[in-house]
Design a protein around this motif. Sequence first.
Motif, PDB file in Angstrom:
ATOM      1  N   TYR A 281       0.870  -1.290  -0.098  1.00  0.00           N
ATOM      2  CA  TYR A 281      -0.061  -0.006   0.215  1.00  0.00           C
ATOM      3  C   TYR A 281       0.821   1.289   0.138  1.00  0.00           C
ATOM      4  O   TYR A 281       1.893   1.204   0.583  1.00  0.00           O
ATOM      5  N   PRO A 282       0.285   2.444  -0.714  1.00  0.00           N
ATOM      6  CA  PRO A 282       1.095   3.590  -0.531  1.00  0.00           C
ATOM      7  C   PRO A 282       1.128   4.113   0.926  1.00  0.00           C
ATOM      8  O   PRO A 282       0.394   3.953   1.578  1.00  0.00           O
ATOM      9  N   VAL A 283       2.142   4.617   1.329  1.00  0.00           N
ATOM     10  CA  VAL A 283       2.190   5.472   2.388  1.00  0.00           C
ATOM     11  C   VAL A 283       2.734   6.721   2.218  1.00  0.00           C
ATOM     12  O   VAL A 283       3.346   7.316   1.227  1.00  0.00           O
ATOM     13  N   ALA A 284       2.782   7.674   3.269  1.00  0.00           N
ATOM     14  CA  ALA A 284       2.714   9.012   3.395  1.00  0.00           C
ATOM     15  C   ALA A 284       3.227   9.749   4.980  1.00  0.00           C
ATOM     16  O   ALA A 284       2.294   9.175   5.688  1.00  0.00           O
ATOM     17  N   PRO A 285       4.316   9.859   4.975  1.00  0.00           N
ATOM     18  CA  PRO A 285       4.575  10.898   6.418  1.00  0.00           C
ATOM     19  C   PRO A 285       3.769  12.021   6.527  1.00  0.00           C
ATOM     20  O   PRO A 285       3.660  12.768   5.685  1.00  0.00           O
ATOM     21  N   LEU A 286       3.402  12.051   7.676  1.00  0.00           N
ATOM     22  CA  LEU A 286       2.857  13.423   8.089  1.00  0.00           C
ATOM     23  C   LEU A 286       3.908  14.259   8.889  1.00  0.00           C
ATOM     24  O   LEU A 286       4.646  13.617   9.423  1.00  0.00           O
ATOM     25  N   LEU A 287       3.959  15.589   8.412  1.00  0.00           N
ATOM     26  CA  LEU A 287       4.951  16.268   8.931  1.00  0.00           C
ATOM     27  C   LEU A 287       4.331  17.053  10.093  1.00  0.00           C
ATOM     28  O   LEU A 287       3.179  17.636  10.203  1.00  0.00           O
ATOM     29  N   TRP A 288       5.066  17.715  10.989  1.00  0.00           N
ATOM     30  CA  TRP A 288       4.679  18.337  12.059  1.00  0.00           C
ATOM     31  C   TRP A 288       5.513  19.856  11.895  1.00  0.00           C
ATOM     32  O   TRP A 288       5.100  20.828  11.490  1.00  0.00           O
ATOM     33  N   ASP A 289       6.749  19.883  12.516  1.00  0.00           N
ATOM     34  CA  ASP A 289       7.362  21.235  12.394  1.00  0.00           C
ATOM     35  C   ASP A 289       8.674  20.798  11.688  1.00  0.00           C
ATOM     36  O   ASP A 289       9.314  22.010  11.396  1.00  0.00           O
ATOM     37  N   SER A 290       9.003  19.637  11.222  1.00  0.00           N
ATOM     38  CA  SER A 290      10.559  19.615  10.581  1.00  0.00           C
ATOM     39  C   SER A 290      10.338  19.086   9.219  1.00  0.00           C
ATOM     40  O   SER A 290      10.012  17.873   8.930  1.00  0.00           O
ATOM     41  N   VAL A 291      10.771  19.824   8.302  1.00  0.00           N
ATOM     42  CA  VAL A 291      10.602  19.538   6.834  1.00  0.00           C
ATOM     43  C   VAL A 291      11.813  18.599   6.826  1.00  0.00           C
ATOM     44  O   VAL A 291      11.611  17.530   5.730  1.00  0.00           O
ATOM     45  N   GLU A 292      12.827  18.808   7.279  1.00  0.00           N
ATOM     46  CA  GLU A 292      13.982  17.874   7.004  1.00  0.00           C
ATOM     47  C   GLU A 292      13.729  16.635   7.373  1.00  0.00           C
ATOM     48  O   GLU A 292      13.767  15.582   6.627  1.00  0.00           O
ATOM     49  N   ALA A 293      13.105  16.331   8.536  1.00  0.00           N
ATOM     50  CA  ALA A 293      12.845  15.044   8.871  1.00  0.00           C
ATOM     51  C   ALA A 293      11.649  14.251   8.058  1.00  0.00           C
ATOM     52  O   ALA A 293      11.611  13.071   7.823  1.00  0.00           O
ATOM     53  N   GLY A 294      10.611  15.307   7.719  1.00  0.00           N
ATOM     54  CA  GLY A 294       9.594  14.655   6.872  1.00  0.00           C
ATOM     55  C   GLY A 294      10.118  14.057   5.472  1.00  0.00           C
ATOM     56  O   GLY A 294       9.860  12.936   4.888  1.00  0.00           O
ATOM     57  N   VAL A 295      11.140  15.102   5.000  1.00  0.00           N
ATOM     58  CA  VAL A 295      11.735  14.448   3.644  1.00  0.00           C
ATOM     59  C   VAL A 295      12.685  13.263   3.927  1.00  0.00           C
ATOM     60  O   VAL A 295      12.608  12.374   2.959  1.00  0.00           O
ATOM     61  N   GLU A 296      13.378  13.071   4.895  1.00  0.00           N
ATOM     62  CA  GLU A 296      14.142  12.055   5.260  1.00  0.00           C
ATOM     63  C   GLU A 296      13.347  10.948   5.239  1.00  0.00           C
ATOM     64  O   GLU A 296      13.718   9.771   4.741  1.00  0.00           O
ATOM     65  N   VAL A 297      12.197  10.791   5.815  1.00  0.00           N
ATOM     66  CA  VAL A 297      11.537   9.593   5.983  1.00  0.00           C
ATOM     67  C   VAL A 297      10.675   9.247   4.654  1.00  0.00           C
ATOM     68  O   VAL A 297      10.779   8.269   4.334  1.00  0.00           O
ATOM     69  N   ALA A 298      10.277  10.214   4.035  1.00  0.00           N
ATOM     70  CA  ALA A 298       9.581   9.982   2.905  1.00  0.00           C
ATOM     71  C   ALA A 298      10.523   9.104   1.671  1.00  0.00           C
ATOM     72  O   ALA A 298      10.421   8.347   1.061  1.00  0.00           O
ATOM     73  N   ARG A 299      11.894   9.848   1.715  1.00  0.00           N
ATOM     74  CA  ARG A 299      12.980   9.072   0.887  1.00  0.00           C
ATOM     75  C   ARG A 299      13.215   7.534   1.234  1.00  0.00           C
ATOM     76  O   ARG A 299      13.416   6.744   0.621  1.00  0.00           O
ATOM     77  N   ARG A 300      13.338   7.618   2.765  1.00  0.00           N
ATOM     78  CA  ARG A 300      13.655   6.231   3.266  1.00  0.00           C
ATOM     79  C   ARG A 300      12.780   5.279   2.817  1.00  0.00           C
ATOM     80  O   ARG A 300      13.060   4.075   2.682  1.00  0.00           O
ATOM     81  N   TYR A 301      11.355   5.560   2.731  1.00  0.00           N
ATOM     82  CA  TYR A 301      10.326   4.349   2.418  1.00  0.00           C
ATOM     83  C   TYR A 301       9.834   4.714   1.098  1.00  0.00           C
ATOM     84  O   TYR A 301       8.791   4.028   0.664  1.00  0.00           O
ATOM     85  N   GLU A 302      10.470   5.513   0.139  1.00  0.00           N
ATOM     86  CA  GLU A 302       9.958   5.701  -1.230  1.00  0.00           C
ATOM     87  C   GLU A 302       8.562   6.162  -0.926  1.00  0.00           C
ATOM     88  O   GLU A 302       7.538   5.433  -1.728  1.00  0.00           O
ATOM     89  N   ALA A 303       8.041   7.092  -0.210  1.00  0.00           N
ATOM     90  CA  ALA A 303       6.768   7.386   0.038  1.00  0.00           C
ATOM     91  C   ALA A 303       6.285   7.974  -1.162  1.00  0.00           C
ATOM     92  O   ALA A 303       6.850   8.716  -1.969  1.00  0.00           O
ATOM     93  N   GLU A 304       4.829   7.389  -1.333  1.00  0.00           N
ATOM     94  CA  GLU A 304       4.004   8.167  -2.615  1.00  0.00           C
ATOM     95  C   GLU A 304       3.661   9.495  -2.417  1.00  0.00           C
ATOM     96  O   GLU A 304       3.252  10.091  -3.385  1.00  0.00           O
TER      97      GLU A 304
END
Length: 358
Positions: free
Chosen positions: A257-280
């Motif tokens: 299934y497709p996944v998507a990180p929800l971001l709160w205050d850190s753009v950097e952390a969100g982008v890292e997580v998205a890249r790590r799991y090839e988030a859609e």
Amino acid sequence: MSDTNGDERRTGHPDTSGSALRRRSFIAAAGATATGMVGAASADRGRGPDRDRSTGADNRGRNRSCEREFADRADEPELIAHRGFAGLYPENTVGAVEAAARGIQSPYAPSRGADMIEIDVVPTADGDVVVFHDDRLAERDDGERGLTDTEGVVWKTDTETVTSAEVLESGETVPRLRETLATIPSHVGVNVELKNPGSFDVRFAESLSSEELATQKEIWQPFVADVLAIVDNFDHEYLFSSFYEAALATTREASEYPVAPLLWDSVEAGVEVARRYEAEAVHPPYDMIRGTPFYADQHYAADAGWDEIDLLAVAHKEGRDVNVFTLETWYQAGQLAAAGVDGLISDYADVRRFGATN
């Protein structure tokens, strides 16, 4: 959204609010067939014959104008019903998702139904999966409001008590996930937010080290397995989102299934997580989008990559959709649509009805 009890602080709206599917971009084809059929029928009804039978007026110019308008609006962002349009209906209830799914999945429909419905899931003490947002059945906003008429932490409370709890004095009660999915038409997508696996020991909105991630995954794995076992029995297009990296990691390992990180205050952390799991997709608060009047308005953190990373540009360059939360007004929707976001996670159904088109 918990740190752990910081969840109740973070959940406030911004002030101005059958089988596993193949991995793919976020609901790129959600309800495409149904939408096309209904949209075509609607357009035909709107055009009618070239000459108005009642007045004899020639409608061809008006028809061409309507067709141009429809074409201009074809790239509208997806409308995602936040907790089943929580500004209109008792959130995360069967009544809410039923109402949110009504209407045509078309950007120019006079009464637009949701393209996708966002729901939150947590476990009960009996291991059942219910649709509910908070950790506690009541005590929202530090106890100022009671979300239901029942006290207790959801995952420490038996299923019968949880599913008997009345939501916002509406007559609606907390539903099981299975019951909720059975209510949503198959052509409407479902965004399942993995809210909590039944523990206060979870790490909110962080990019974790490998050791931290391994520990957190052990907490999430049983709950995610239960959720996946349920959704596999319904023929919807799904997107799994979460503020918790371990929830996304576990979902990615156990399904396609497709996944998507929800971001709160850190753009950097969100982008890292998205890249790590090839988030859609990525789901940021709407004030993370540059070029809008809201940028850096509420959640801005000077050391969290806002200045270094243009989130929308980076996400699109890497092939990810950007779905922003949580909208309340047509002005917000219009500005964000013009900026080029892909989805509007909204508390209200009509946020694009009066907004400017792209």
